[in-house]
Motif scaffolding. Structure first.
Motif, mmCIF file in Angstrom:
data_model
loop_
_atom_site.group_PDB
_atom_site.id
_atom_site.type_symbol
_atom_site.label_atom_id
_atom_site.label_comp_id
_atom_site.label_asym_id
_atom_site.label_seq_id
_atom_site.Cartn_x
_atom_site.Cartn_y
_atom_site.Cartn_z
ATOM 1 N N THR A 1 0.856 -1.176 0.000
ATOM 2 C CA THR A 1 0.000 0.000 0.000
ATOM 3 C C THR A 1 0.894 1.228 0.000
ATOM 4 O OG1 THR A 1 -1.794 -1.121 1.172
ATOM 5 C CG2 THR A 1 -1.762 1.284 1.258
ATOM 6 N N VAL A 2 0.623 2.145 -0.925
ATOM 7 C CA VAL A 2 1.455 3.335 -1.077
ATOM 8 C C VAL A 2 1.129 4.336 0.025
ATOM 9 C CG1 VAL A 2 1.996 5.287 -2.594
ATOM 10 C CG2 VAL A 2 1.660 2.991 -3.556
ATOM 11 N N ASN A 3 2.158 4.955 0.568
ATOM 12 C CA ASN A 3 1.989 5.973 1.605
ATOM 13 C C ASN A 3 1.535 7.271 0.934
ATOM 14 O OD1 ASN A 3 2.016 7.446 3.931
ATOM 15 N ND2 ASN A 3 4.169 7.119 4.406
ATOM 16 N N PHE A 4 0.225 7.409 0.776
ATOM 17 C CA PHE A 4 -0.382 8.593 0.159
ATOM 18 C C PHE A 4 -1.679 8.884 0.902
ATOM 19 C CE2 PHE A 4 -3.672 9.945 -2.994
ATOM 20 C CZ PHE A 4 -3.280 11.265 -3.083
ATOM 21 N N GLY A 5 -1.710 9.980 1.656
ATOM 22 C CA GLY A 5 -2.895 10.301 2.432
ATOM 23 C C GLY A 5 -2.999 9.455 3.683
ATOM 24 N N ASN A 6 -4.097 9.664 4.415
ATOM 25 C CA ASN A 6 -4.349 8.901 5.639
ATOM 26 C C ASN A 6 -5.132 7.626 5.325
ATOM 27 O OD1 ASN A 6 -5.920 8.099 8.120
ATOM 28 N ND2 ASN A 6 -4.652 9.708 9.019
ATOM 29 N N MET A 7 -6.293 7.785 4.704
ATOM 30 C CA MET A 7 -7.114 6.695 4.174
ATOM 31 C C MET A 7 -7.715 5.772 5.226
ATOM 32 S SD MET A 7 -6.915 7.407 0.995
ATOM 33 C CE MET A 7 -5.946 8.675 0.220
ATOM 34 N N GLN A 8 -7.545 6.054 6.515
ATOM 35 C CA GLN A 8 -8.109 5.150 7.501
ATOM 36 C C GLN A 8 -9.618 5.356 7.637
ATOM 37 O OE1 GLN A 8 -7.491 5.734 11.771
ATOM 38 N NE2 GLN A 8 -6.456 7.676 11.320
ATOM 39 N N SER A 9 -10.288 4.325 8.127
ATOM 40 C CA SER A 9 -11.723 4.375 8.365
ATOM 41 C C SER A 9 -11.988 4.054 9.829
ATOM 42 C CB SER A 9 -12.461 3.365 7.470
ATOM 43 O OG SER A 9 -12.242 3.623 6.103
ATOM 44 N N TYR A 10 -12.768 4.885 10.495
ATOM 45 C CA TYR A 10 -13.145 4.592 11.872
ATOM 46 C C TYR A 10 -14.215 3.502 11.937
ATOM 47 C CZ TYR A 10 -10.670 8.761 13.629
ATOM 48 O OH TYR A 10 -9.719 9.686 13.979
ATOM 49 N N ASN A 11 -14.920 3.284 10.829
ATOM 50 C CA ASN A 11 -15.933 2.232 10.803
ATOM 51 C C ASN A 11 -15.269 0.868 11.006
ATOM 52 O OD1 ASN A 11 -17.865 4.197 9.950
ATOM 53 N ND2 ASN A 11 -17.145 3.945 7.848
#
Length: 297
Positions: free
Chosen positions: A69-79
């Motif tokens: 996975t490329v380190n670009f943005g945060n992209m995490q989901s709290y769901n």
């Protein structure tokens, strides 16, 4: 009645392995089983396989090479299950080898990732082949503000899939491609944590209009989580809103919205039970977007 449908499937099952033969080397393998595989993909996939060289106790520099996975943005989901709109639009996974050179301390995380040219597994794409013909930049700064732990970040991906006049996917080309030119994307995000609360906002947008829709592709995610205990077990309550825009108001693919609320109850450190309610407004698939979109669902 035509207004509802049911389906029982295995969304995904993940298995990962990390092996560190010494303090300077670690090897990571990440596999997935899914019954929602895209045409041309297998139900069992090795999504990530990388080796990382570095020892943060000795130096803040590291090098990670492989399918990742490329380190670009945060992209995490709290769901607990449903990923965010931003993640859906912009999380970047490679199919070929990528090389990430990074700098990591308590206050800073900086990285440069060289990505092979052509179409990758997710989001990264170039108009021509070539070793390391694409790249991503990422910067994150951590600090304290009024007892809150704050992280702010920004990222840039040089060339994305939003670069042609027909939305396409590896192995499937529903429309002929007649126009293809580089279209990068930038990302900004902020996350704040204090005690049991976590709040996060992220915005991502392409540099130019997507030729398939005539507008730039935007994604916004706003989310909040509250961590507590139920029956002495760690529990998280989450609420997330997401919006994607890629057309004009007259277009059936103009925008989509998602609102999700969830709860995740950890029975053991390695086993959780979760539930979600997800509301989606509009159906806007990012392939065959001009033919299959429906703003009324």
């Amino acid at each position: 009645s035509g207004k509802s449908a049911n389906e029982s499937i295995i969304d995904n099952a993940n298995l990962s392995l990390t092996f560190a033969p010494n303090d300077w080397v670690s090897i990571y393998l990440g596999g997935i089983y899914t019954e929602l595989e895209f045409p041309g993909q297998d139900d069992k996939q090795l999504r990530e396989a990388s080796i990382t060289i570095g020892n943060l106790k000795k130096t803040p520099l590291y090098l990670s090479v492989g399918r990742k996975t490329v380190n670009f943005g945060n992209m995490q989901s709290y769901n607990p299950t449903t990923h965010s709109v931003t993640n859906h639009y912009y999380r970047t996974d490679t199919d070929d080898i990528a090389a990430e050179l990074g700098y990591l301390t308590e206050k800073w995380h900086l990285s440069f990732t060289a990505i092979d040219g052509n179409r990758q597994l997710r989001v990264a794409d170039t108009t021509s082949d070539g070793s390391f013909g694409n790249f991503a930049l990422s910067a994150q700064r951590n600090f304290k503000l009024c007892d809150w732990d704050i992280a702010v970040g920004a990222g840039y991906l040089n060339s994305t899939i939003y670069n042609s006049d027909a939305a396409n996917h590896p192995g499937v080309s529903p429309d002929d491609l007649t126009t293809s030119e580089r279209n990068g994307a930038y990302d900004i995000w902020i996350e704040a944590k204090k005690d049991q609360w976590s709040l996060m906002a992220e915005y991502t947008k392409t540099e130019r209009a997507w030729p398939a829709t005539g507008r730039a592709v935007e994604a916004l995610t706003l989310q909040v989580a509250y961590d507590t205990e139920l029956w002495r077990k760690p529990t998280r309550f989450s609420l997330a809103y997401g919006r994607g825009e890629q057309g004009y108001k007259k277009d059936p693919f103009y925008e989509l919205e998602q609102l999700a609320t969830g709860i995740e109850f950890w029975v053991t450190p390695n086993f959780s039970i979760s539930g979600e309610y997800v509301y989606n407004r509009a159906f806007v698939p990012l392939i065959m977007i001009s033919r299959a979109s429906d703003p009324n669902v």
